[in-house]
Design a protein around this motif. Structure first.
Motif, short mmCIF file in Angstrom:
data_model
loop_
_atom_site.label_atom_id
_atom_site.label_comp_id
_atom_site.label_asym_id
_atom_site.label_seq_id
_atom_site.Cartn_x
_atom_site.Cartn_y
_atom_site.Cartn_z
N ARG A 1 31.80 22.70 28.09
CA ARG A 1 32.86 22.92 29.08
C ARG A 1 32.55 24.04 30.05
N ARG A 2 31.42 24.68 29.89
CA ARG A 2 31.12 25.82 30.76
C ARG A 2 29.69 25.77 31.27
N VAL A 3 29.31 26.79 32.02
CA VAL A 3 27.99 26.90 32.60
C VAL A 3 27.20 27.95 31.83
N LYS A 4 25.93 27.67 31.61
CA LYS A 4 25.04 28.60 30.93
C LYS A 4 23.95 29.01 31.90
N LEU A 5 23.75 30.30 32.05
CA LEU A 5 22.74 30.84 32.95
C LEU A 5 21.59 31.44 32.14
N ASN A 6 20.38 31.11 32.53
CA ASN A 6 19.17 31.63 31.88
C ASN A 6 18.32 32.35 32.92
N PRO A 7 18.66 33.60 33.26
CA PRO A 7 17.99 34.28 34.36
C PRO A 7 16.50 34.51 34.14
N LEU A 8 16.05 34.47 32.89
CA LEU A 8 14.63 34.72 32.59
C LEU A 8 13.91 33.45 32.17
N ALA A 9 14.45 32.31 32.53
CA ALA A 9 13.89 31.03 32.08
C ALA A 9 12.41 30.90 32.38
N PHE A 10 11.98 31.35 33.54
CA PHE A 10 10.59 31.18 33.96
C PHE A 10 9.74 32.44 33.79
N TRP A 11 10.30 33.47 33.19
CA TRP A 11 9.55 34.71 33.00
C TRP A 11 8.60 34.55 31.82
N ASP A 12 7.37 35.05 31.99
CA ASP A 12 6.43 35.03 30.87
C ASP A 12 6.42 36.39 30.17
N PRO B 1 -0.71 39.00 14.73
CA PRO B 1 -1.18 38.90 16.11
C PRO B 1 -1.63 37.47 16.44
N GLY B 2 -1.16 36.97 17.57
CA GLY B 2 -1.50 35.62 17.98
C GLY B 2 -0.49 34.57 17.57
N ASP B 3 0.43 34.90 16.65
CA ASP B 3 1.47 33.96 16.26
C ASP B 3 2.47 33.77 17.39
N ASP B 4 3.17 32.63 17.38
CA ASP B 4 4.27 32.44 18.31
C ASP B 4 5.31 33.51 18.09
N LEU B 5 5.97 33.91 19.18
CA LEU B 5 6.93 35.00 19.09
C LEU B 5 8.03 34.74 18.07
N ARG B 6 8.45 33.47 17.95
CA ARG B 6 9.57 33.14 17.07
C ARG B 6 9.14 32.60 15.71
N SER B 7 7.85 32.73 15.40
CA SER B 7 7.36 32.18 14.13
C SER B 7 7.88 32.94 12.92
N GLY B 8 8.39 34.13 13.12
CA GLY B 8 8.95 34.90 12.01
C GLY B 8 10.41 34.60 11.72
N ARG C 1 11.26 29.90 28.71
CA ARG C 1 10.37 28.78 28.44
C ARG C 1 9.16 29.20 27.61
N HIS C 2 8.68 30.41 27.78
CA HIS C 2 7.46 30.80 27.07
C HIS C 2 7.66 30.93 25.56
N HIS C 3 8.91 30.86 25.10
CA HIS C 3 9.17 30.87 23.65
C HIS C 3 8.84 29.52 23.02
N GLY C 4 8.68 28.48 23.84
CA GLY C 4 8.26 27.18 23.34
C GLY C 4 9.34 26.44 22.59
N GLY C 5 8.93 25.39 21.87
CA GLY C 5 9.87 24.57 21.11
C GLY C 5 10.91 23.96 22.02
N GLY C 6 12.16 23.95 21.56
CA GLY C 6 13.24 23.39 22.33
C GLY C 6 13.60 24.20 23.55
N ARG C 7 12.98 25.37 23.72
CA ARG C 7 13.27 26.22 24.87
C ARG C 7 12.31 26.00 26.03
N ALA C 8 11.31 25.15 25.82
CA ALA C 8 10.24 25.01 26.80
C ALA C 8 10.68 24.37 28.11
N GLU C 9 11.85 23.74 28.13
CA GLU C 9 12.30 23.06 29.34
C GLU C 9 13.58 23.67 29.91
N VAL C 10 13.99 24.85 29.46
CA VAL C 10 15.25 25.42 29.94
C VAL C 10 15.18 25.68 31.43
#
Length: 236
Positions: free
Chosen positions: A160-171, A208-215, A143-152
Motif C-alpha cells: 500500500r505504500r512506496v519504498k525508496l532505496n536511495p543506495l540501490a546502485f551504490w557499490d 575475507p572474500g565472502d559475500d557481505l550477507r553470508s554471515g 544491488r551489490h548485496h546480491g541474491g534477491g536484492r540484485a534487481e532493486v
C-alpha cells in the motif's frame, strides 16, 4: 494513512526514480511524501550512510529501529552513538508485542526450530505496525548485496505504500568512500569480522572474500528476515 494509488505511484516514480542518495531522500521528504515518510534502519555496518543523509535533510524525519530483544549490545551502543553524533531527534524503537512473545517464544529459543516465525513476530509484525503510520519508507537495500536484492530499484511499490532505496546502485567502494569523506564511525563489531549484523543467534563472522550477507542465518536456506518481502497480507 492513504493507500498509494497507481497514478500517485507513477508520479513518484517519474519524479524520483532517476535520483539516488541524498537527492532522492530530499526530493521525497520535501515533495509528495512530506510528513508521511520514515527511514527504517538496523544501525548495522552500512547504516550510518543513510542516517547521515537523513540528518542532512531533516533530523526530525522518523527513523524506525527494530529492537528485537536479541540484538548485540554493541549494536545498541552504536545506535546511541549515531543518534548523538548525527543529532537525530526522532528515532523510534519498535519492540515485539509482549503477548506474542509470551505465546510464541517465552524461552527465546524459537530461532532454533523456526527462524522465519521468530523473525515474523520480532521484526515483520512490529515493522508493519510502525509503517501503518506512513505512506513511504526508506531502506538501505543495495544491488551489490546480491541474491534477491540484485534487481532493486530506487523507487518501488511496496503493498500500500512506496519504498525508496536511495543506495540501490551504490557499490561497496562508494559506501566506504562515504564513511571516509564524512568521518563516520564504524560499527564496533565490523573490525571483529562481522560484515552484516542482525540478531545474536543468527549472525556469524565472515571470512575475507565472502559475500557481505553470508554471515546471516549461516548454514540455512534462509537469506532474509522478511521485512523486505512483506505484502498487504502482512499488514503492509
Amino acid at each position: 494513512m492513504a493507500v498509494i494509488e497507481n497514478a500517485l505511484y507513477d508520479e513518484l516514480n517519474f519524479r524520483l526514480g532517476r535520483l539516488d542518495g541524498i537527492e532522492l531522500i530530499a526530493a521525497a521528504a520535501y515533495g509528495p511524501l512530506g510528513g508521511r515518510l520514515a527511514l527504517v534502519s538496523s544501525f548495522g555496518t552500512e547504516a550510518a550512510v543513510l542516517l547521515h543523509m537523513v540528518s542532512r535533510v531533516d533530523r526530525d524525519l522518523p527513523v524506525i529501529f527494530l529492537e528485537t530483544g536479541m540484538l548485540f549490545p554493541e549494536t545498541l551502543a552504536y545506535r546511541d552513538q549515531l543518534i548523538d553524533r548525527l543529532g537525530l531527534r526522532n528515532v523510534q524503537s519498535e519492540t515485539p508485542d509482549p503477548v506474542d512473545h509470551a505465546r510464541e517464544d517465552p524461552e527465546d529459543e524459537l530461532w532454533i526450530t523456526n527462524p522465519d516465525a521468530c523473525c515474523a513476530f520480532r521484526k515483520v509484525r512490529p515493522l508493519a505496525k510502525a509503517l501503518s503510520r506512513v505512506d513511504g519508507w526508506i531502506s538501505g537495500l543495495k544491488r551489490h548485496h546480491g541474491g534477491g536484492r540484485a534487481e532493486v530499484m530506487p523507487v518501488e511499490r511496496d503493498g500500500r505504500r512506496v519504498k525508496l532505496n536511495p543506495l540501490a546502485f551504490w557499490d561497496r567502494d562508494q559506501i566506504l568512500g562515504y564513511f571516509d569523506t564524512h568521518d563516520l564511525p564504524r560499527h564496533p563489531l565490523e573490525s571483529q569480522g562481522y560484515a552484516s549484523i542482525g540478531c545474536i543467534p543468527c549472525t556469524s563472522r565472515t571470512r575475507p572474500g565472502d559475500d557481505l550477507r553470508s554471515g546471516r542465518w549461516s548454514g540455512r536456506a534462509k537469506t532474509e528476515c522478511g521485512i523486505h518481502t512483506m505484502s498487504d497480507g502482512a499488514g503492509i
